[in-house]
Design an enzyme around this catalytic site. Structure first.
Site, PDB file in Angstrom:
ATOM      1  N   LYS A   8      -5.665  17.115 -16.188  1.00  0.00           N
ATOM      2  CA  LYS A   8      -5.035  15.840 -15.846  1.00  0.00           C
ATOM      3  C   LYS A   8      -4.126  16.068 -14.647  1.00  0.00           C
ATOM      4  O   LYS A   8      -2.921  16.319 -14.777  1.00  0.00           O
ATOM      5  CB  LYS A   8      -4.246  15.278 -17.028  1.00  0.00           C
ATOM      6  CG  LYS A   8      -3.923  13.788 -16.864  1.00  0.00           C
ATOM      7  CD  LYS A   8      -5.196  12.960 -16.787  1.00  0.00           C
ATOM      8  CE  LYS A   8      -4.920  11.486 -16.579  1.00  0.00           C
ATOM      9  NZ  LYS A   8      -6.156  10.715 -16.366  1.00  0.00           N
ATOM     10  N   SER A  51     -10.339   7.188 -16.632  1.00  0.00           N
ATOM     11  CA  SER A  51      -9.078   7.119 -17.356  1.00  0.00           C
ATOM     12  C   SER A  51      -8.961   5.751 -18.027  1.00  0.00           C
ATOM     13  O   SER A  51      -9.763   5.423 -18.891  1.00  0.00           O
ATOM     14  CB  SER A  51      -7.914   7.399 -16.405  1.00  0.00           C
ATOM     15  OG  SER A  51      -6.882   8.071 -17.086  1.00  0.00           O
TER      16      SER A  51
END
Length: 625
Positions: free
Chosen positions: A193, A395
């Site tokens: 991430k 996402s």
């Protein structure tokens, strides 16, 4: 005194005259808005002119009247991808259209998936034995992807075809934050991430770099394969890997280098190009002496004049485009409340199915959840839901896709990035450098928290990290249930913030099949038990108010050529990308919240004017500079 009184009377008369003039202009404009009726579009015999002066997007942003009035330059145009595709496809069977012309002189780009969809539409025109001609000052990656499908590629004498793959420079603020002693509190889940790395590092971590490079490599190979198939004679890979050699061989003549390497067919100004088109379709009867004229209909007029079929039951299409944010923002930005309201309003209609079109790198978790819940209210009524992914559905963009009964994507779609993060800056270490000290009185560990001036307590840190982990666990649960993938496999092999191109995403189970929006609509109709001719698409969208429609009609430029050379076009494209990158970073720091967002994804193109300097000013203000 008599002279002074005369001067005073003159000044008062001038003032009264100006006030009267302003009132007349105001009421004249008000009358024009109230009585405004769009002029009916007409399709003329000749060429279909697709002048892409600006960017191609999934959903154009509305016109900002204040920015339009205060701006010193013409707003960058945004072209809806499906309108461009529908017009070009329609030209294949419309007897009034003799040829299709793509004016790419000031084309600033679009997503790779959109370019592929437009390219396929051009192929249908070619298959109908109609010529397709393009002209550009500079054929960069996006415009070359379109032009490769044309029958004639023209390049300006001052232009060229600088082939470049995806990638570029990213901003990292770790060192300046350290120098200014700004403490960026980072809470995240997943090794990959990378969205928080710009705030804490001076460059990509090894995991993030390998993840992004692998995905971009897939996109690049897809681009090369697509251009080679459409234009076998083009030496695209050779030019991309050694761009200097063909330029030197042509003695610095970029246009000649483009022709020599098969990336273009002919060199000529737009006037020369127009004469060639006129040979094929005839001169414009309204401008017989204009050297740049030929008989044509703009693609916008074609879309307005030729209505899509409305037979059968309606299949709703809701668009989630741009950053996902809380509130009513949009179109062009995916305001969670706005999109949820559109979906809830559609519950009153007799929809046969719902298609969710996603072109978003994600954003706010709470806004993503509002959209997901609104989609689930349709599923609760037994309505089939199909997801169609455009350039990016990562996402939060993947989060809203989890209710889908089937997920369609393109091999060049970027998806995944299943992860959650939060970044919050505080200045407890910076204030003493300016002679400002703090002292605290706390009745409990969370009193006065989150404290951006005095710092976070260990309890505040623990709570925020726990909330991020809880949101991530919820995200994993949604993906696990909807895709029938175990949490253990998601954590170790798929999630953790990794991004995936469409091909690998299909292999790991994040995507069901390849296909565009039309194919997703057909599949949704099949799930609803409908055959061909028994359904039509109904796009769930806000109708523009009369004032906005009036402004757009007054400011939309005609199909004109912007002046500039190859470098000017390339710089304009880079300005847009840089502006969006900065704006994304500012948005994350402006009002910190838990995010399901992909910053490793290519920034979406946008017509937002002056995005780079505006974003930079806000960013410097946030850093205290």
């Amino acid at each position: 005194m008599a002279f002074a009184r005369k001067v005073w009377k003159l000044l008062v008369a001038i003032k009264d005259g100006l006030v009267l003039l302003l009132l007349l202009l105001f009421f004249g404009a008000l009358y024009a808005v109230l009585t405004f009726r769009p002029v009916a579009a007409v399709v003329e015999d000749g060429a279909l002119l697709v002048a892409l002066d600006g960017v191609v997007v999934e959903e154009p942003a509305p016109t900002d009247p204040f920015a339009m009035v205060l701006s010193t330059s013409t707003p960058i145009q945004e072209h809806r991808a499906r309108d461009v595709v529908r017009a070009i496809e329609g030209a294949a069977t419309d007897e009034r259209v003799k040829a299709v012309v793509l004016d790419l002189d000031y084309f600033l780009g679009g997503g790779q998936v959109h370019m592929e969809e437009i390219g396929k539409a051009i192929d249908k025109v070619r298959a109908a034995d109609k010529p397709v001609l393009t002209h550009a000052i500079a054929y960069t990656g996006d415009s070359m992807q379109l032009a490769a499908h044309a029958s004639e590629i023209w390049v300006d004498p001052l232009g060229g075809a600088p082939v470049a793959g995806p990638g570029g420079t990213y901003l990292f603020f770790g060192q300046i934050a350290e120098r200014l002693k700004i403490n960026v509190h980072v809470y995240r889940t997943g090794e990959y991430k990378s969205a928080v790395e710009p705030y804490t590092l001076s460059g990509f971590s090894g995991a993030a770099r390998s993840d992004i490079e692998g995905t971009y490599g897939n996109l690049w190979e897809n681009w090369l394969d697509g251009v080679r198939r459409a234009r076998p004679q083009a030496q695209v890979r050779q030019v991309a890997m050694d761009p200097v050699a063909p330029i030197r061989a042509a003695n610095g003549n970029g246009a000649l280098a483009a022709v020599n390497t098969g990336l273009a067919d002919r060199i000529g100004s737009y006037e020369d190009f127009s004469l060639r088109v006129a040979e094929l379709v005839g001169n414009d009867p309204n401008l017989p002496d204009e050297p740049r004229s030929f008989a044509h209909t703009s693609y916008r007029d074609w879309v307005e004049a030729v209505a899509p079929p409305q037979d059968g039951r309606a299949i709703g299409v809701v668009t989630v485009a741009g950053s996902i944010v809380d509130g009513e923002a949009g179109p062009g930005t995916a305001g969670g409340d706005r999109i949820a309201a559109l979906l809830d309003e559609a519950l009153q209609d007799d929809l046969a199915a719902l298609v969710v079109r996603v072109d978003s790198p994600g954003g706010s978790v709470t806004a993503s959840e509002r959209i997901r819940q609104a989609i689930l209210r349709h599923k609760a009524r037994g309505i089939p839901v199909v997801v169609s992914m455009a350039n990016v559905a990562a996402s939060g963009g993947y989060y809203v896709a989890t209710p889908g009964d089937a997920i369609f994507a393109d091999p060049s779609t970027i998806t995944g990035s299943i992860g959650v993060f939060l970044a919050v800056p505080s200045v407890e270490n910076a204030l003493p450098e300016w002679g400002v000290t703090t002292d605290s009185i706390r009745t409990s560990p969370l009193a006065g928290q989150p404290d951006l001036l005095g710092g976070f307590t260990p309890e505040m840190d623990a709570i925020l990290q726990s909330q991020v982990e809880h949101s991530y666990d919820l995200f994993l649960g949604l993906v696990s249930e909807s895709r029938d993938i175990s949490r253990a496999r998601l954590r170790t092999d798929i999630a953790g913030g990794r991004i995936w191109a469409g091909g690998p995403a299909r292999q790991v189970g994040l995507v069901d099949r390849f296909g565009n929006l039309d194919e997703a609509l057909v599949h949704a109709a099949q799930l609803a038990g409908l055959g061909a001719g028994d359904w039509h698409a109904r796009y769930l969208q806000d109708e523009p108010d009369p004032f906005t429609a009036f402004l757009q009609s007054m400011t939309a430029p005609e199909e004109t050529v912007e002046e500039g050379d190859m470098l000017a076009v390339m710089m304009a494209r880079r300005d847009l990308v840089a502006g969006r990158s900065l704006a994304d970073l500012v948005q994350l720091l402006d009002r910190p919240r838990i995010q399901a967002r992909c910053l490793g994804c290519p920034p979406p193109v946008s017509g937002a004017e002056n995005a780079r300097p505006a974003a930079l000013r806000v960013l410097l203000d946030r850093l205290g500079l």
